[in-house]
Design an enzyme around this catalytic site. Structure first.
Site, mmCIF file in Angstrom:
data_model
loop_
_atom_site.group_PDB
_atom_site.id
_atom_site.type_symbol
_atom_site.label_atom_id
_atom_site.label_comp_id
_atom_site.label_asym_id
_atom_site.label_seq_id
_atom_site.Cartn_x
_atom_site.Cartn_y
_atom_site.Cartn_z
ATOM 1 N N HIS A 118 0.741 -1.351 -0.086
ATOM 2 C CA HIS A 118 0.050 0.007 -0.137
ATOM 3 C C HIS A 118 0.913 1.303 0.089
ATOM 4 O O HIS A 118 0.306 2.246 0.569
ATOM 5 C CB HIS A 118 -0.913 0.090 1.118
ATOM 6 C CG HIS A 118 -1.805 -1.009 1.486
ATOM 7 N ND1 HIS A 118 -1.965 -1.683 2.570
ATOM 8 C CD2 HIS A 118 -2.764 -1.779 0.547
ATOM 9 C CE1 HIS A 118 -3.037 -2.788 2.547
ATOM 10 N NE2 HIS A 118 -3.235 -2.694 1.173
ATOM 11 N N ARG A 124 -7.563 -11.873 6.154
ATOM 12 C CA ARG A 124 -6.110 -12.187 6.762
ATOM 13 C C ARG A 124 -6.150 -11.962 8.079
ATOM 14 O O ARG A 124 -6.610 -11.117 8.752
ATOM 15 C CB ARG A 124 -4.980 -11.507 6.143
ATOM 16 C CG ARG A 124 -4.955 -11.821 4.520
ATOM 17 C CD ARG A 124 -3.930 -10.888 3.940
ATOM 18 N NE ARG A 124 -4.188 -10.325 2.510
ATOM 19 C CZ ARG A 124 -4.226 -9.453 2.017
ATOM 20 N NH1 ARG A 124 -3.607 -8.379 2.850
ATOM 21 N NH2 ARG A 124 -4.562 -9.313 0.770
#
Ligand code: ADP
Length: 402
Positions: A184, A245
Site C-alpha cells: 500500500h 487475513r
C-alpha cells in the site's frame, strides 16, 4: 467537453481475474474514465465503465476473455468516438504490488524491468503474474506510449534495516531476500503529501502515522516524509487484522495446525489468508459494514471482531510512536478508515494516553470522500484523508511522458 482535455495517463491495475482502468489528468487528478473488467478467464467475463460522473455502463466480454481482450475492448469499443481522449494519452501507468529491493521509484518498463518484476513473483505470487499479463497486453496495444511501473513497495524502501530485517538466521535475508517489504506504499505516500498540506508543513518535515484500512490494511510510520516502518512484511499477511487475513499471530500456530490438526501447507495458507481476520472471528463476513451491522444487531461475534480489530490497530499505532518520535498527526484512509466513524472513535479512545480526543461532530462529518480533522482543537491531531492511488500512479507515469 473533449476539446478541453489535458494530457492524461491511462492507469492500469491488473488482478488475476480483473483489470481496473482509469484515464487520469496527472495535473488535476480529474478522472475522465474509470472502469473494471471482471471474471476474466471465465464464461461470465464482463466490463463496466463510467465517463466522469455519468452513468455506469456495462457489457459482457466474450466468454473466457483475458486481459488483452479487455484492453482491446477499452481501446476499440469504449473509446470509440472519443478521439480527443485517445490522443490525450501521454503514458500508461501500471500498478505493481511487489518490487522487492529492485525498485524504489516509478520505473520505465523495458524488457529488463519485466524480468525484474518476474523475479519478484515469489513475493506476490498472485499479483505480479497478473500485472505482467496486463503490462504485456498494454505494451502491444499502446506500443507508441511509455509504460511505467509504480510499485506498492517502493515508498517503504526507505525503512532502516532495524525495521525490515526479521530476527531470523541472517542468511535468509542475504541469500533469499527474506525481509519486510510492506505494501500500500502508493496510498501511504499520497496521504503523507496531503497531510503535510493540511498541516501547512513541508513534507520533508512531516512526522505522521498513516493507517490504510481497506480489505487489506497496513499502518506506516513516516518520519520527515519518509517511511521508517510499516506493518506488512514479506507478504501482506503480517500486521493488523484484515478482512480475511489474520495479521500478526504466533508462528507456532502453523505447527499446531499441521502437527495437531493435520493441515497441509495449502490448508494453512488458505486459513491464514482467506478464512481469518474479520471473517474468521465473526464467522459471517469479511466486510466491515457487515461487522458494524452485526454489532448494531447485538451479534456477539461481530462485536468481538470489531473489538479485536480496533485494539490491535490502536496497539500498532501506539508502537509507531517509537519509530517516529514526535508525531504531528495520525491519518485514517482506505474504505474502512475513510468511512467508519465507530472504528475511528474506538481507536482514538484507546489512544487517549497519547493526547487524542475525538470530536464526534467532526468525526461524523468526515465520511464519503470528505477529508478533515476529526479531533478537538486541544487534542493531538487525527485526520481522515481519502486516498487516491490512481493520481500517484498517473503522476509517476507522467514523469516519463514523451
Ligand atoms: P480494497 O482494499 O479492496 O481497495 P476498500 O479500500 O474499498 O478495499 O475498503 C473496503 C472496506 O471498506 C470493506 O471492509 C468495506 O466494508 C469498508 N467500508 C466501505 N464503506 C464503509 C462504510 N460506510 N462504513 C464502514 N466500512 C465501510
Amino acid at each position: 467537453m473533449e476539446s478541453t482535455i489535458n494530457p492524461t495517463v491511462l492507469v492500469v491495475n491488473c488482478g488475476s481475474s480483473s483489470l481496473k482502468f482509469a484515464i487520469v489528468d496527472p495535473a488535476t487528478g480529474e478522472q475522465y474514465l474509470t472502469g473494471l473488467a471482471e471474471a476474466l478467464g471465465l464464461p461470465e467475463a464482463q466490463i463496466s465503465w463510467r465517463f466522469g460522473d455519468s452513468d455506469k455502463q456495462k457489457a459482457n466480454l466474450p466468454s473466457g476473455a483475458n486481459h488483452t481482450v479487455a484492453l482491446a475492448y477499452l481501446e476499440e469499443q469504449i473509446l470509440e468516438g472519443k478521439p480527443e481522449l485517445m490522443k490525450s494519452f501521454i503514458a500508461v501507468g501500471h500498478r505493481v504490488v511487489a518490487g522487492g529491493e529492485l525498485f524504489s521509484q516509478p520505473t520505465l518498463i523495458t524488457d529488463e524491468v519485466v524480468k525484474g518484476i518476474e523475479q519478484c513473483i515469489p513475493l506476490a505470487p498472485l499479483h505480479n503474474p497478473a500485472h505482467l499479463l496486463g503490462i504485456a497486453a498494454a505494451r502491444r496495444l499502446f506500443s507508441e506510449l511509455p509504460h511505467v511501473a509504480i510499485f506498492d513497495t517502493a515508498f517503504h524502501q526507505t525503512m532502516p534495516a532495524k525495521a525490515y530485517i526479521y530476527p531470523l538466521p541472517y542468511e535468509l535475508y542475504k541469500e533469499h531476500a527474506v525481509r519486510r517489504y510492506g505494501a500500500h506504499g502508493t496510498s501511504h505516500y499520497y496521504v503523507t503529501t496531503e497531510a503535510a498540506k493540511m498541516l501547512g508543513k513541508p513534507v520533508e518535515e512531516t512526522n505522521i502515522i498513516t493507517a490504510h484500512l481497506g480489505n487489506g490494511g497496513s499502518v506506516s510510520a513516516i518520519k520527515n516524509g519518509q517511511c521508517v516502518d510499516t506493518s506488512m512484511g514479506l507478504t501482506p499477511l503480517e500486521g493488523i487484522v484484515m478482512g480475511t487475513r489474520s495479521g500478526d499471530i504466533d508462528p507456532s500456530i502453523v505447527f499446531f495446525l499441521a502437527d495437531t490438526l493435520g493441515y497441509n501447507i495449502e490448508q494453512v495458507r488458505d486459513t491464514l489468508n482467506k478464512k481469518s481476520g474479520l471473517l474468521g472471528i465473526s464467522g459471517k463476513t469479511s466486510d466491515f459494514r457487515g461487522i458494524l451491522e452485526g454489532v448494531d444487531a447485538g451479534d456477539e461475534q461481530c462485536k468481538l471482531a470489531f473489538d479485536i480489530y480496533c485494539y490491535r490497530l490502536a496497539k500498532y499505532i501506539a508502537s509507531y510512536y517509537v519509530a517516529v518520535g514526535k508525531v504531528d498527526a495520525l491519518v485514517f484512509t482506505g474504505g474502512i478508515g475513510e468511512n467508519s466513524m465507530p472504528m475511528r472513535a474506538a481507536v482514538l479512545k484507546m489512544l487517549e494516553g497519547f493526547g487524542y480526543v475525538e470530536s464526534p461532530e467532526a468525526n461524523a462529518a468526515a465520511r464519503f470522500g470528505n477529508s478533515g480533522l476529526i479531533t478537538t482543537a486541544e487534542s493531538a491531531k487525527a485526520f481522515v484523508i481519502p486516498t487516491n492511488e490512481e493520481l500517484v500512479i498517473a503522476q509517476g507515469a507522467a514523469k516519463f511522458a514523451k
